[in-house]
Design a protein around this motif. Structure first.
Motif, mmCIF file in Angstrom:
data_model
loop_
_atom_site.group_PDB
_atom_site.id
_atom_site.type_symbol
_atom_site.label_atom_id
_atom_site.label_comp_id
_atom_site.label_asym_id
_atom_site.label_seq_id
_atom_site.Cartn_x
_atom_site.Cartn_y
_atom_site.Cartn_z
ATOM 1 N N VAL A 1 0.791 -1.495 -0.313
ATOM 2 C CA VAL A 1 -0.131 -0.049 -0.034
ATOM 3 C C VAL A 1 1.124 1.324 -0.124
ATOM 4 O O VAL A 1 0.706 2.430 -0.472
ATOM 5 N N TYR B 1 -4.428 2.308 3.648
ATOM 6 C CA TYR B 1 -4.911 1.515 2.086
ATOM 7 C C TYR B 1 -4.443 2.231 0.879
ATOM 8 O O TYR B 1 -4.502 3.926 1.094
ATOM 9 N N SER B 2 -4.083 1.524 0.020
ATOM 10 C CA SER B 2 -3.742 1.889 -1.412
ATOM 11 C C SER B 2 -5.705 2.268 -2.337
ATOM 12 O O SER B 2 -6.223 1.606 -1.796
ATOM 13 N N VAL C 1 -6.103 1.846 -4.857
ATOM 14 C CA VAL C 1 -6.718 1.789 -6.053
ATOM 15 C C VAL C 1 -6.075 0.407 -6.205
ATOM 16 O O VAL C 1 -6.682 -0.265 -6.633
ATOM 17 N N ASN C 2 -6.744 -0.260 -4.434
ATOM 18 C CA ASN C 2 -6.766 -1.453 -4.292
ATOM 19 C C ASN C 2 -7.866 -1.908 -3.469
ATOM 20 O O ASN C 2 -8.120 -1.331 -1.726
ATOM 21 N N GLN C 3 -9.342 -1.923 -3.471
ATOM 22 C CA GLN C 3 -10.271 -1.721 -2.463
ATOM 23 C C GLN C 3 -9.879 -3.566 -1.133
ATOM 24 O O GLN C 3 -10.534 -2.715 0.195
ATOM 25 N N GLN C 4 -9.114 -3.594 -1.806
ATOM 26 C CA GLN C 4 -9.148 -5.523 -0.624
ATOM 27 C C GLN C 4 -8.204 -4.583 0.140
ATOM 28 O O GLN C 4 -8.255 -5.075 1.862
ATOM 29 N N SER C 5 -7.633 -3.753 0.196
ATOM 30 C CA SER C 5 -6.258 -3.067 1.487
ATOM 31 C C SER C 5 -6.980 -2.360 2.415
ATOM 32 O O SER C 5 -7.032 -2.144 3.031
ATOM 33 N N LYS D 1 -1.608 6.813 -2.672
ATOM 34 C CA LYS D 1 -1.341 6.843 -4.156
ATOM 35 C C LYS D 1 -2.264 7.040 -4.854
ATOM 36 O O LYS D 1 -3.526 6.727 -6.398
ATOM 37 N N GLU E 1 -7.202 5.143 -11.473
ATOM 38 C CA GLU E 1 -7.232 3.446 -11.237
ATOM 39 C C GLU E 1 -8.018 3.129 -9.982
ATOM 40 O O GLU E 1 -8.075 2.298 -9.474
ATOM 41 N N GLU F 1 -10.003 2.204 -6.493
ATOM 42 C CA GLU F 1 -11.731 2.087 -6.204
ATOM 43 C C GLU F 1 -11.605 1.585 -5.278
ATOM 44 O O GLU F 1 -13.298 1.719 -4.480
#
Ligand code: GDP
Length: 166
Positions: free
Chosen positions: A14, A65-66, A68-72, A100, A106, A108
Motif C-alpha cells: 500500500v 490503504y491503497s 487503487v486496491n479495494q481489498q487493502s 497513491k 485506477e 477503487e
C-alpha cells in the motif's frame, strides 16, 4: 528532543515504506519486489503476536490503504480493531490514509468511502501520494499534533498514557 513512536499499518504494497522514506529522506522508492514482501510476511507470521508488540509500543498510528486496491481498504478495518483491543482505549492517536492518489485513473476506493470510515472512527483522513509527495508532510504533522494533544497533562487521555507504558 522529544521522540515520537509512530506505527504505520496496512497490508502489503500500500506504500507504508514509500510514505515513510518520502517523509524522512524526501525521495520516492520505485522498486518493489512482491516476492520479498511475501517472504517477509511469512516470517512475521511465525511470531503470532508481533503486531501486538508494535502496537503496545506505538504512541501514534498511521493506517494506510491503497486507494487503487479495494481489498487493502477492507484489510485496514481489523487492524484498527486490533489497536483498540491491544491499547484497551478508544482515543488512540490515529489517522486514516488513502495512498497513491496520483493513480486517480485506477481508483477503487472513493474519497467519500475513506472519509466515512474516518468519521466512523472519529479520526482525521487524508489522501496522499508517496510518489509526488502529496500531503506526506501534512500526514506526519497531523499524527504528531494528535500525539502532543494526547500527552497533555490535562487532556482526557489519562488511560492512554498508562496503556502505552504496558
Ligand atoms: P509497503 O509494502 O506498504 O511498504 O509498500 P511499499 O512502500 O513497498 O510500496 C509498494 C509499491 O507501491 C512500490 O512499488 C512503490 O513504489 C509503490 N508506491 C508506493 N506509494 C505510491 C504512491 O503514492 N504512488 C504510486 N504510484 N506508487 C506508490
Amino acid at each position: 528532543m522529544r521522540e515520537y513512536k509512530v506505527v504505520v499499518l496496512g497490508s502489503g504494497g500500500v506504500g507504508k515504506s514509500a510514505l515513510t522514506v518520502q517523509f524522512v529522506t524526501g525521495s520516492f522508492i520505485e522498486k518493489y519486489d512482491p516476492t520479498i514482501e511475501d517472504f517477509y510476511r511469512k516470517e512475521i507470521e511465525q511470531f503470532a503476536s508481533m503486531r501486538d508488540l508494535y502496537i503496545k509500543n506505538g504512541q501514534g498510528f498511521i493506517l494506510v490503504y491503497s486507494l487503487v486496491n479495494q481489498q487493502s481498504f477492507q484489510d485496514i478495518k481489523p487492524m484498527r480493531d486490533q489497536i483498540i483491543r491491544v491499547k484497551r482505549y478508544e482515543k488512540v492517536p490515529m489517522i486514516l490514509v488513502g495512498n497513491k492518489v496520483d493513480l486517480e485513473g485506477e481508483r477503487e476506493v472513493s474519497c467519500g468511502e475513506g472519509k466515512a470510515l474516518a468519521d466512523d472512527w472519529n479520526c482525521p483522513f487524508l489522501e496522499t501520494s508517496a510518489k509526488n509527495k502529496g500531503s506526506v508532510d501534512e500526514l506526519f504533522a497531523e499524527i504528531v499534533r494528535q500525539m502532543n494533544y494526547a500527552s497533555q497533562p490535562n487532556g482526557d487521555d489519562q488511560c492512554c498514557s498508562s496503556c502505552v507504558i504496558l
